[in-house]
Design a protein around this motif. Structure first.
Motif, PDB file in Angstrom:
ATOM      1  N   UNK A   9     -11.254   3.280   1.958  1.00  0.00           N
ATOM      2  CA  UNK A   9     -11.343   1.113   2.113  1.00  0.00           C
ATOM      3  C   UNK A   9      -9.929   1.214   2.068  1.00  0.00           C
ATOM      4  N   UNK A  10      -9.641   1.224   1.197  1.00  0.00           N
ATOM      5  CA  UNK A  10      -8.328   0.943   1.631  1.00  0.00           C
ATOM      6  C   UNK A  10      -8.480  -0.253   0.532  1.00  0.00           C
ATOM      7  N   UNK A  11      -7.563  -1.868   0.768  1.00  0.00           N
ATOM      8  CA  UNK A  11      -7.757  -2.917   0.305  1.00  0.00           C
ATOM      9  C   UNK A  11      -8.871  -3.520   0.080  1.00  0.00           C
ATOM     10  N   UNK A 136      -0.230  -1.821  -2.866  1.00  0.00           N
ATOM     11  CA  UNK A 136       0.677  -0.859  -1.924  1.00  0.00           C
ATOM     12  C   UNK A 136      -0.035   0.762  -2.458  1.00  0.00           C
ATOM     13  N   UNK A 137      -0.454   1.052  -3.427  1.00  0.00           N
ATOM     14  CA  UNK A 137      -1.403   2.106  -3.689  1.00  0.00           C
ATOM     15  C   UNK A 137      -2.957   2.135  -3.165  1.00  0.00           C
ATOM     16  N   UNK A 156       8.532   1.714   2.317  1.00  0.00           N
ATOM     17  CA  UNK A 156       9.912   0.862   1.702  1.00  0.00           C
ATOM     18  C   UNK A 156       9.600   0.940   0.352  1.00  0.00           C
ATOM     19  N   UNK A 157      10.310   1.464  -0.108  1.00  0.00           N
ATOM     20  CA  UNK A 157       9.731   1.078  -1.887  1.00  0.00           C
ATOM     21  C   UNK A 157       8.391   0.502  -2.845  1.00  0.00           C
ATOM     22  N   UNK A 158       7.788   1.725  -2.301  1.00  0.00           N
ATOM     23  CA  UNK A 158       6.662   1.267  -2.390  1.00  0.00           C
ATOM     24  C   UNK A 158       5.981   0.816  -1.416  1.00  0.00           C
ATOM     25  N   UNK A 159       6.386   0.183  -0.694  1.00  0.00           N
ATOM     26  CA  UNK A 159       5.414  -0.724   0.587  1.00  0.00           C
ATOM     27  C   UNK A 159       5.207   0.371   1.851  1.00  0.00           C
TER      28      UNK A 159
END
Length: 665
Positions: A9-11, A136-137, A156-159
């Protein structure tokens, strides 16, 4: 929804309810209030871009409160409800085993049994983050679940920037953390840009999904402590009944009591955070807890009298311990420090004379006063160490920036030339010449089946391979071989596993490749499930760190970062499943560049080709650089490698007679 459905699902489609923060969690310290009003508005704008506009009004108020209360926007509301731990690889929804393995490793990094501040997505070191926030997770896990064999996720740095077309032979994930324009890489820059939500500090193996709990540092600490005692004790004496005094019981430093027990000494560690101390005690990584100096002195004297092998933790400040031991004439054979001094002003080091709670209050409310107290404490800390050293204590810097920050505080830690520190880095004295220059470093693996019996089988395979290599190994590396054979033989008995079914040992390029090849064959035969290979960035080739990993580089190049950059680029096209490069790690933001990798062994012929190519470069890149710096051990190692690998051609330095230089200027 099932676990798999939630990952896919993600977000979420509907706004989740507000999150009730667990009262017993080990919360990350509040970060510095550094943003202007306009920058705070930008931080909210940056955070809201993850979510539908219909949610913005409610979330804007909530995120503003988080920014005020914690100095960061963690998006607690979006933390998933399922339990966080490394599941067997078959339980992850994915189009290939490589993506599933990365999902497993991410969840292991965030497992509360493994992570230091799991609610804030921080694995270790006080600020070593896997992600900046829970959105981001969620997106990253969704992308990994959707990924094909011809896509690469760029982070990019967690994103998670997105899935891009690539090839089957490309890395499935490319990670960068904290990569800043050089003039914007000071500590306050991290505070500012992390609060804005545009960068993060990945430490070493936190932001590259390769942390395996304290076991990873236990091995390196064991090797270090064993060899520290070898430096100060006659060959006829053992460390039993001798004291190793240190501090810190967080994610990395929590390994010290266990390592001391394996090395066979009395370990005395101080920890100001009672929750951190209790966590290690409950995990059986600590034998004895005491909360008064009187009780500590009595217990230590008893241990000395009986020549015990025991780990004793004092809940309090280590400066008080050093001072009290001096008063009591308790001799310390080996001393160090492993507090998180890469973040001295935000909870990495707590000043003597101030309680843990009072310190945290000052960090949030009066950071400049807190900084003054930390620097005063460092001066006092160094002064008492100097007194012990004058009586024969062997003190070494454990690469946590202790001497660097002490020098910046005005402590008396400089050598007579006022350039070098009076105490060596453990890399200068021990790991550099004894391990890294020869190519030995922290090779690690994770059994993705989650089965302890698979780990047992891999332990046996690794030991057999090392024993076979040792038969023809040159005298120069016999000690390293034997120490690691002993380690792997006793690993299960020493109860190392926290989180995933993982193991670590030190091996050179030959050892790593042969062990990995044997694992891959075992996977192909169905004896074990797929295996993830990796290493700590704290290694031969992965890290350029002038105050730690490359502190025994003396040609002036220790402040350059070419090696780490070549390492991650070279690994990426030689077969790594994922690669990562970070600013910071261990000694602090702006002080180091380090690179890492992960590789899945699935039993295929392709995996065998990849492991041989990548492992060879991953190690020999560093040996070549170290040999060019004229390190004797590295010159021996690279010449030996060229003799048996005709396709390797490395530039060898011509050595210069010292007398030639004496009267030139």
């Amino acid at each position: 929804m099932t676990f798999k459905e939630q990952l896919l699902q993600g977000i979420p489609n509907e706004l989740p309810s507000k999150y009730n923060y667990p009262l017993d969690a080990n919360r990350a310290p509040k970060r510095k209030d550094i943003l202007t009003k306009e920058e705070k508005q930008l931080a909210i704008r940056n955070a809201l871009r993850y979510f539908p506009k219909d949610w913005h009004q409610e979330l804007a108020v909530e995120f503003a409160q988080e920014l005020q209360d914690f100095g960061r926007i963690y998006m607690y509301r979006f933390k998933p409800s399922y339990k966080m731990y490394a599941r067997p690889i078959s339980e992850y929804p994915a189009n290939g085993a490589q993506a599933a393995a990365i999902m497993l490793m991410i969840q292991n990094n965030l497992d509360p049994a493994v992570a230091q501040h799991p609610e804030e997505l921080i694995t270790y070191g006080g600020n070593g983050a896997v992600f900046q926030n829970w959105a981001q997770y969620l997106l990253t896990m969704q992308y990994l679940a959707q990924m094909t064999q011809e896509q690469t996720l760029h982070m990019y740095s967690g994103h998670p920037m997105g899935l891009f077309p690539s090839s089957k032979n490309a890395p499935r994930v490319v990670v960068t953390n904290g990569m800043m324009i050089p003039n914007y890489s000071k500590p306050d820059d991290w505070e500012k840009f992390n609060a804005l939500g545009v960068t993060q500090y990945g430490q070493m193996t936190a932001g590259s999904f390769m942390y395996i709990g304290p076991q990873g540092i236990v091995h390196g600490t064991t090797i270090t402590v064993m060899n520290a005692f070898r430096k100060v004790l006659p060959k006829t004496e053992t460390p039993a009944g001798k004291i190793f005094l240190t501090s810190g019981l967080g994610g990395m430093s929590g390994a010290q009591p266990k390592a001391g027990n394996i090395a066979g000494c009395i370990t005395v560690a101080a920890e100001v955070n009672p929750k951190a101390a209790m966590k290690r005690y409950e995990q059986a990584w600590v034998d004895v807890l005491v909360d008064t100096l009187d009780a500590l002195v009595l217990r230590v004297k008893k241990a000395q009298k009986n020549s015990e092998v025991v780990s004793i933790v004092f809940i309090g400040n280590v400066v008080d311990v050093w001072e009290r031991f001096y008063e009591e004439n308790i001799f310390i054979h080996v001393g160090s420090d492993q507090t998180s001094l890469h973040i001295p002003w935000t909870g990495g080091y707590y000043p003597v004379g101030l309680s843990y709670e009072a310190s945290n209050k000052l960090i949030a409310e009066a950071p400049e006063i807190f900084k003054e107290k930390v620097q005063a404490s460092l001066r006092r800390h160094a002064e008492i160490i100097n007194k012990h050293a004058s009586k024969g204590t062997y003190f070494f810097d454990y690469g946590n920036a202790f001497l660097l920050e002490a020098s910046r505080a005005g402590a008396h830690v400089m050598a007579a030339n006022n350039i070098d520190f009076k105490y060596p880095s453990y890399v200068q004295d021990i790991l550099g010449p004894m391990c890294f220059d020869y190519g030995f470093g922290p090779f690690r693996w994770v059994c993705t089946s989650g089965k302890p019996e698979d780990l047992d089988k891999t332990d046996g395979i690794a030991m057999t391979v090392l024993q076979e290599i040792m038969k023809s190994a040159p005298d120069e590396i016999q000690l390293q071989m034997q120490d690691n054979i002993t380690w792997i033989k006793d690993a299960k008995k020493n109860n190392m596993v926290v989180g995933s079914q993982a193991r670590i040992l030190y091996a050179d390029a030959e050892g790593r490749a042969k062990i990995a090849e044997a694992f891959n064959k075992a996977v192909a035969k169905g004896d074990i499930g797929p295996v993830v290979l990796g290493r700590d960035h704290h290694d031969v080739s992965g890290t350029d760190s002038p105050y730690r990993e490359t502190s025994n580089i003396y040609d002036g190049s220790k402040f350059t970062a070419d090696m780490a950059i070549h390492n991650v680029i070279g690994d990426s096209f030689r077969g790594a499943t994922w690669v990562s490069i970070h600013n910071g790690g261990g000694v602090g933001w702006g002080e180091v560049i380090n690179g890492g990798f992960g590789m899945l062994l699935d039993g295929s012929k392709e995996a065998e080709i990849r492991l041989k190519s990548m492992m060879f470069f991953d190690v020999n890149n560093g040996i070549a650089r170290r040999s060019w710096a004229r390190n004797d051990e590295a010159l021996f190692a690279i010449k030996r490698e060229m003799a048996r690998t005709p396709n390797l051609k490395v530039t060898i330095p011509n050595l210069v007679d010292n007398q030639l230089l004496e009267n030139l200027f």
